[in-house]
Scaffold this active site. Structure first.
Site, PDB file in Angstrom:
ATOM      1  N   ALA A 156      96.691 -16.082  11.425  1.00  0.00           N
ATOM      2  CA  ALA A 156      97.940 -16.255  12.178  1.00  0.00           C
ATOM      3  C   ALA A 156      99.096 -15.413  11.635  1.00  0.00           C
ATOM      4  O   ALA A 156      99.997 -15.035  12.377  1.00  0.00           O
ATOM      5  CB  ALA A 156      98.342 -17.725  12.179  1.00  0.00           C
TER       6      ALA A 156
ATOM      7  N   ASN B 179      98.905 -11.747   2.130  1.00  0.00           N
ATOM      8  CA  ASN B 179      99.386 -13.017   2.682  1.00  0.00           C
ATOM      9  C   ASN B 179     100.645 -13.406   1.922  1.00  0.00           C
ATOM     10  O   ASN B 179     100.748 -13.132   0.733  1.00  0.00           O
ATOM     11  CB  ASN B 179      98.308 -14.100   2.511  1.00  0.00           C
ATOM     12  CG  ASN B 179      98.497 -15.262   3.455  1.00  0.00           C
ATOM     13  OD1 ASN B 179      98.821 -15.082   4.624  1.00  0.00           O
ATOM     14  ND2 ASN B 179      98.302 -16.469   2.952  1.00  0.00           N
TER      15      ASN B 179
ATOM     16  N   HIS C  59      87.461 -17.554  16.828  1.00  0.00           N
ATOM     17  CA  HIS C  59      87.916 -18.807  17.440  1.00  0.00           C
ATOM     18  C   HIS C  59      88.122 -18.659  18.945  1.00  0.00           C
ATOM     19  O   HIS C  59      88.886 -19.401  19.553  1.00  0.00           O
ATOM     20  CB  HIS C  59      89.197 -19.297  16.749  1.00  0.00           C
ATOM     21  CG  HIS C  59      88.980 -19.672  15.313  1.00  0.00           C
ATOM     22  ND1 HIS C  59      90.012 -19.942  14.434  1.00  0.00           N
ATOM     23  CD2 HIS C  59      87.843 -19.827  14.590  1.00  0.00           C
ATOM     24  CE1 HIS C  59      89.504 -20.240  13.242  1.00  0.00           C
ATOM     25  NE2 HIS C  59      88.195 -20.179  13.313  1.00  0.00           N
TER      26      HIS C  59
END
Length: 251
Positions: A11, A217, A110
């Protein structure tokens, strides 16, 4: 031979494109855990009210207006340079497709919100077409005529091709991702908290195969110790830089 790079995105790559993440500190599910029900397969299949809410919620998602950011475009450049052998993504926003990456490298672990299908007969639909008629048909059912039933409509429940809780990942998606991640010269994780399985297991799979791992990240992850390089900088700045350096042969 040019360097091959396998990539897993989460995300974090899409937050700069205006799509809130689900599990970060400001994530949709962190603040509103009840909204996880939107993607609960059992509730969706058994309860009309839940289906209507799920469709409405997904229609209002920023996904539909979002455009790929500079980070998405950087990965498209990496593919154009012939260096990207896998782009496995946990996102279902279809922004990698919009940015210009091809179906040859993208694996939507997903699923994707861009397409939908009937749970009874399998008929495929464009989600945008369903969303356009949602006011007239808030609980979309399949209109495909069934020749064995006097051309009566199938009337099965339609759902998006996002993988809901309680549903298996798309067939072959993890197997392909594991194979390509372990064959690459480098494995990059971009914007994933690495909390969701089986996607997170790609990191130990790559590590076991001796592939150097980069984790980009803002926060730390449980697999940071397996990484050869950790980058805690904003993805929209750090990823284009890393891609340019890699294409130039210095990354």
């Amino acid at each position: 031979m040019s360097t091959t790079i396998a990539v897993l995105t989460g995300a974090g790559i899409s937050t700069s494109a205006g799509i809130p993440d689900f599990r970060g500190p400001d994530g949709v599910w962190t603040k509103h855990p009840d909204q996880m029900n939107v993607y609960d397969l059992d509730l969706f299949m058994s309860d009309r009210k839940q289906r209507e809410y799920s469709w409405r919620w997904q229609k209002e998602s920023p996904v539909w207006k979002a455009q790929p950011g500079v980070a998405h475009k950087a990965l498209a450049r990496l593919e154009q340079a012939g260096m990207l052998n896998l782009l496995a993504t946990q996102n279902f926003d279809a922004l990698h497709e919009k940015a210009g990456n091809s179906e040859d490298v993208i694996v939507n672990l997903h699923g994707t919100i861009g397409s939908s299908h009937c749970m009874k007969c399998g008929q495929a639909y464009r989600t945008a077409d369903i969303m356009a008629k949602l006011d007239q048909e808030p609980d979309p059912h399949c209109h495909k005529p069934m020749p064995y039933q006097g051309n009566m409509p199938c009337n099965g429940i339609i759902k998006t091709d996002v993988v809901y809780f309680g549903q298996a990942l798309p067939e072959g998606a993890m197997e392909k991702s594991m194979r390509l991640a372990s064959q690459a010269d480098q494995f990059w994780v971009i914007g994933s908290t690495l909390e969701v399985y089986p996607a997170a297991s790609l990191v130990p799979v790559a590590a076991q195969a001796g592939v150097p791992i980069t984790i980009m990240n803002m926060g730390s992850t449980q697999y940071d110790s397996l990484a050869t390089r950790l980058i805690h900088e904003p993805i929209e700045e750090a990823l284009p830089k890393l891609v340019d350096k890699t294409i130039a042969g210095q990354g």
